[in-house]
Design a protein around this motif. Structure first.
Motif, PDB file in Angstrom:
ATOM      1  N   TYR A  16      24.267 -30.419  18.775  1.00 45.02           N
ATOM      2  CA  TYR A  16      23.205 -30.983  17.932  1.00 45.02           C
ATOM      3  C   TYR A  16      21.901 -31.121  18.740  1.00 45.02           C
ATOM      4  CZ  TYR A  16      26.623 -32.142  14.248  1.00 45.02           C
ATOM      5  OH  TYR A  16      27.578 -32.085  13.266  1.00 45.02           O
ATOM      6  N   PHE A  17      22.007 -31.598  20.008  1.00 46.49           N
ATOM      7  CA  PHE A  17      20.803 -31.727  20.844  1.00 46.49           C
ATOM      8  C   PHE A  17      20.213 -30.343  21.118  1.00 46.49           C
ATOM      9  CE2 PHE A  17      22.306 -36.082  22.055  1.00 46.49           C
ATOM     10  CZ  PHE A  17      21.175 -36.749  21.620  1.00 46.49           C
ATOM     11  N   THR A  66      21.454 -37.727  15.282  1.00 42.20           N
ATOM     12  CA  THR A  66      22.471 -37.253  16.248  1.00 42.20           C
ATOM     13  C   THR A  66      23.174 -38.421  16.928  1.00 42.20           C
ATOM     14  OG1 THR A  66      21.130 -35.315  16.637  1.00 42.20           O
ATOM     15  CG2 THR A  66      22.834 -35.771  18.267  1.00 42.20           C
ATOM     16  N   ILE A 122      28.050 -32.972  19.751  1.00 43.41           N
ATOM     17  CA  ILE A 122      26.788 -33.716  19.975  1.00 43.41           C
ATOM     18  C   ILE A 122      25.852 -32.898  20.870  1.00 43.41           C
ATOM     19  CG2 ILE A 122      25.817 -35.856  20.973  1.00 43.41           C
ATOM     20  CD1 ILE A 122      27.319 -36.113  18.228  1.00 43.41           C
TER      21      ILE A 122
END
Ligand code: ADP
Length: 488
Positions: free
Chosen positions: A83-84, A104, A80
């Protein structure tokens, strides 16, 4: 090879050694490789899209299963963050930024749930495996402490476990992996009831039912004999299928040796007592004749008493001899065709005078022919009728009946005396057994009569049994196959 085992999550089931460092390292390496591929190889930073989802879903599933909840969560958290980082580094704006953040967050929820569920599953499996391993440890510890020998096979008869005592009792190492059958890993000299054609474990597996009280004699090291008693039983799963078999072994050598010594003693004592007793009886008969007209009534009575007691002693010695002959298989039978009803009538007539105070009633459903040894049958009838009289302290009736049942003659001797407790009923036919309640102590006897009777009836292919209730009386039955044309 070791490295492959380290990576294989199935091989690690039950270890409970969950790593956080390994999932984190692998996830970070994958992130780095993906970034190098996007910027360096395809030169399109946005090319990572679907690939970034596919790779990390696989990693999350793999690490949750390999390293439990913590392993899965580590990979999910790093994914995660990555993804950010993509949203930030690719400078998403406007609608792209909003949908990127929402996707996300949704993926984050899915990834965390996935790692939670799979990780929990893995940890539950580990706990179950550990519980089973503990159970097994406990079972093995108990088995090793047992004073008997235990051998366990799988359902094919391959030995999987044997405790130390089994090795001590059999005097040899037990070969794990050996398949039991008609070959033995110990030298079996004899076995009861059947000759040792098959191991008892193989027998219990093929019959699918427990086998109890088999006795066998084995030869241990230096030619030493050991008497073993074995019981075996199949073990079934919840569906009733046989999954294993277990055998329990006990070394009964000391008891057997004592029994053999006892048999030897009975044999010797009965032979030693027989000769002087026969001479005594002979001299007493001569003395009785000589004193018939010279002695006063009181002395005559004393002499009669001595003769009566000598007869009793002779009966006892003859019973002792019979027991000894039965044990050594030397009791012989001279069988002939005889009407059993006449034999019963004659026996009752003979006994009636010696059993005072009691009436013997006889009913018969006709003349029945059996093929039997007359003297031995007379012995059985005498024993049952004298017992009926002996164990009925009050005056009363003894009912003797002869009935035809299918192809057998059934004789019953009923009394209304002290009766026999349920727990004693099976044992009274054993050698030298006497019901041990306090009242019975007042009746003289050695517990040989019923044992001899049972063996005689058994050797005539018949059956002997008792029905009784304490305080009300007993009925002893025996059955003998009837003589028919076919049985000739
Ligand atoms: P013994 O009479 O010499 O003791 P037996 O073998 O004939 O030996 O009998 C074994 C035991 O069975 C006896 O000691 C007695 O306890 C019990 N028993 C036999 N017959 C009867 C009977 N009719 N009623 C009650 N008990 C009996």
């Amino acid at each position: 090879m070791k490295f492959l085992l380290y990576l294989n999550p199935i091989a690690r089931l039950g270890t409970k050694q969950y790593s956080v460092v390994f999932p984190a390292t692998v996830t970070l390496i994958c992130i780095a490789l993906l970034e190098i591929w996007a910027y360096g190889v395809v030169r399109d930073p946005n090319a990572v899209g679907l690939l970034a989802i596919a790779i990390f879903v696989i990693l999350i599933i793999y690490f949750s299963f390999r390293d439990g909840i913590r392993g899965g969560l580590t990979t999910a958290a790093l994914t995660i963050i990555y993804y950010f980082y993509i949203i930030y580094s690719r400078r998403y704006t406007g609608e792209q930024l909003t949908s990127g953040v929402i996707t996300t967050l949704i993926l984050g929820f899915v990834y965390f749930s996935l790692s939670g569920i799979i990780g929990w599953l893995r940890q539950t499996i580990d706990s179950l495996i550990e519980r089973e391993a503990n159970e097994k440890r406990r079972f093995l510890a108990i088995m090793q402490q047992l004073p008997v020998g235990v051998i366990v096979t799988d359902n094919k008869g391959t030995i999987e476990f044997a405790n130390k005592n089994a090795e001590v009792i059999l005097g040899t190492k037990i070969p794990l992996g050996f398949t039991v059958g008609n070959k033995f890993f110990v030298k079996v000299l004899e076995s009861k009831p059947s000759p040792p054609s098959q191991s008892i474990l193989a027998k219990t597996l093929s019959l699918g039912k427990p086998i109890t009280h088999e006795e066998f004699v084995i030869e241990k090291r230096y030619g030493k004999k050991a008497y073993i008693e074995a019981n075996a039983s199949p073990i079934r799963n919840s569906r009733g299928e046989i999954i294993a078999a277990a055998e329990i072994l006990s070394d009964v050598t000391p008891q057997k040796e004592l029994e053999l010594r006892k048999d030897d003693f009975i044999n010797m004592a009965s032979h030693e007592l027989k000769t002087p007793l026969t001479s005594m009886k002979l001299y007493l008969t001569v003395l009785k004749k000589q004193l018939a007209n010279h002695t006063e009534a009181k002395s005559q009575k004393i002499l009669a008493s001595i003769i009566y007691q000598t007869d009793r002693l002779q009966d006892l010695v003859s019973d002792l001899l019979d027991v000894s002959r039965l044990e050594t298989g030397k009791l012989s039978f001279t069988k002939e065709l005889l009407p059993i009803d006449t034999l019963i009538k004659d026996t009752i007539e003979e006994l009636q005078s010696s059993i005072d105070g009691k009436t013997i009633n006889f009913t018969s459903s006709g003349s029945l022919q059996v093929h039997a040894d007359k003297f031995r049958l007379y012995q059985v009838l005498t024993n049952l009728i004298t017992n009926a009289a002996k164990y009925s302290p009050n005056k009363g009736t003894i009912i003797v009946q002869l009935k035809k049942q299918k192809d057998a003659a059934v004789v019953s001797v009923q009394d209304f005396g002290i009766g026999i407790a349920k727990e004693d009923q099976k044992k009274i036919f054993d050698r030298l057994y006497q019901a041990s309640s306090a009242t019975v102590k007042t009746y003289p006897g050695l517990g040989m009569g019923l044992y001899i009777s049972r063996e005689i009836i058994k050797r005539h292919k018949g059956r002997i049994w008792v029905e009784s209730s304490l305080g009300k009386g007993s009925t002893f039955y025996f059955s003998l196959p009837l003589h028919t044309k076919q049985s000739q």
